[in-house]
Scaffold this motif. Structure first.
Motif: not given
Length: 216
Positions: A86-87, A115, A118, A121, A123, A125-127, A130-131
Motif C-alpha cells: 500500500t501507499v 492522494y 489512497y 490502497t 500500488a 490498484k493506483l492510477s 497516483t503512482r
C-alpha cells in the motif's frame, strides 16, 4: 574581508556514455547551484534518462566526473514500486531505509499532492498519475538537497500539476537544487536555465526568469 563562494550543489563534467557503438553522451557538462531549477530538454531518444541515471549514480558513465553536495533524491520516469504494498507501507519501508524518526514529512507530502485517500490502497490498484505522486513522494521523503526528476508530472491532472509547482517553489526557496528532465517545456519561465541535450552535449539557455533576477 574574504567572500566565500558556495560550491555548486551538482557538477558534471565531460560525461560520456555509449551502448555498444551508439554514443549517447559525448561530453555533457552540467552545473546546478543551490536554489536553482534546471530543465534538461531533448527529444525522445536523445539520452535524457541516461544522463539522469548517470547523475544519480544508478548507471556508470564511461568517462567524466560528477560532484554532488548533500543528500540526493531521484525520481525515475518509471515508478519503482512494489505493486503489492500500500501507499502507507511504501512510506514505512522507505522511512526505515532512510532511518527517519517518523512519517510526518511523508504524510505531509501525500496530503500536499492530494492522494491521502489512497493510503491503504496497493500500488497495483493506483492510477498511473497516483503512482507518479507516490514515486515523487518517496524521492522527497528524506528531504534531499539535490533532486533529479525524470518527466515528473507525466500523468498528472491539472490540479496536481499546479500542486507540483507549488511544491517545487518551496523546495527552491529552501535552497534545494532541482533538475527536471522533459521533452516538452510548457512554461519555460518557471526555470532558471534550460539545457538542450543535442548530440550528447548540453547547451544552456538562460530564461526570462533568470534574466529578471539578474537585473533585480
Amino acid at each position: 574581508m574574504t567572500t566565500t563562494i558556495a560550491a555548486p550543489a551538482l557538477e558534471a563534467h565531460d560525461l560520456h556514455k555509449a551502448y555498444g557503438r551508439h554514443r549517447v553522451l559525448r561530453g555533457a557538462d552540467l552545473t546546478v547551484d543551490r536554489g536553482q531549477l534546471v530543465a534538461v530538454v531533448g527529444e525522445n531518444g536523445t539520452g535524457k534518462s541516461t544522463l539522469l541515471k548517470a547523475l544519480a549514480g544508478t548507471l556508470p558513465a564511461d568517462r567524466g566526473e560528477i560532484r554532488l553536495t548533500g543528500r540526493l533524491g531521484y525520481c525515475p520516469q518509471d515508478p519503482v514500486l512494489n505493486l503489492n504494498l500500500t501507499v502507507d507501507q511504501h512510506l514505512h519501508y522507505f522511512a526505515a531505509a532512510y532511518r527517519l524518526p517518523d512519517l510526518a514529512h511523508g504524510r505531509e507530502l501525500v496530503a500536499r499532492l492530494g492522494y491521502g485517500q489512497y493510503a491503504n490502497t496497493t500500488a497495483g490498484k493506483l492510477s498511473g498519475g497516483t503512482r507518479q505522486k507516490l514515486n515523487l513522494t518517496l524521492a522527497l521523503l528524506h528531504d534531499p538537497d539535490v533532486l533529479l526528476l525524470d518527466e515528473p508530472y507525466q500523468g498528472f491532472d491539472w490540479e496536481t500539476y499546479l500542486r507540483f509547482w507549488d511544491l517545487v517553489a518551496d523546495l527552491r526557496s529552501r535552497g534545494k537544487a532541482i533538475v527536471v528532465i522533459t521533452h516538452l517545456v510548457f512554461e519555460q519561465d518557471r526555470f532558471d536555465t534550460l539545457a538542450d541535450l543535442v548530440d550528447g552535449r548540453l547547451t544552456p539557455r538562460t530564461t526570462t526568469r533568470a534574466a529578471d533576477h539578474a537585473d533585480a
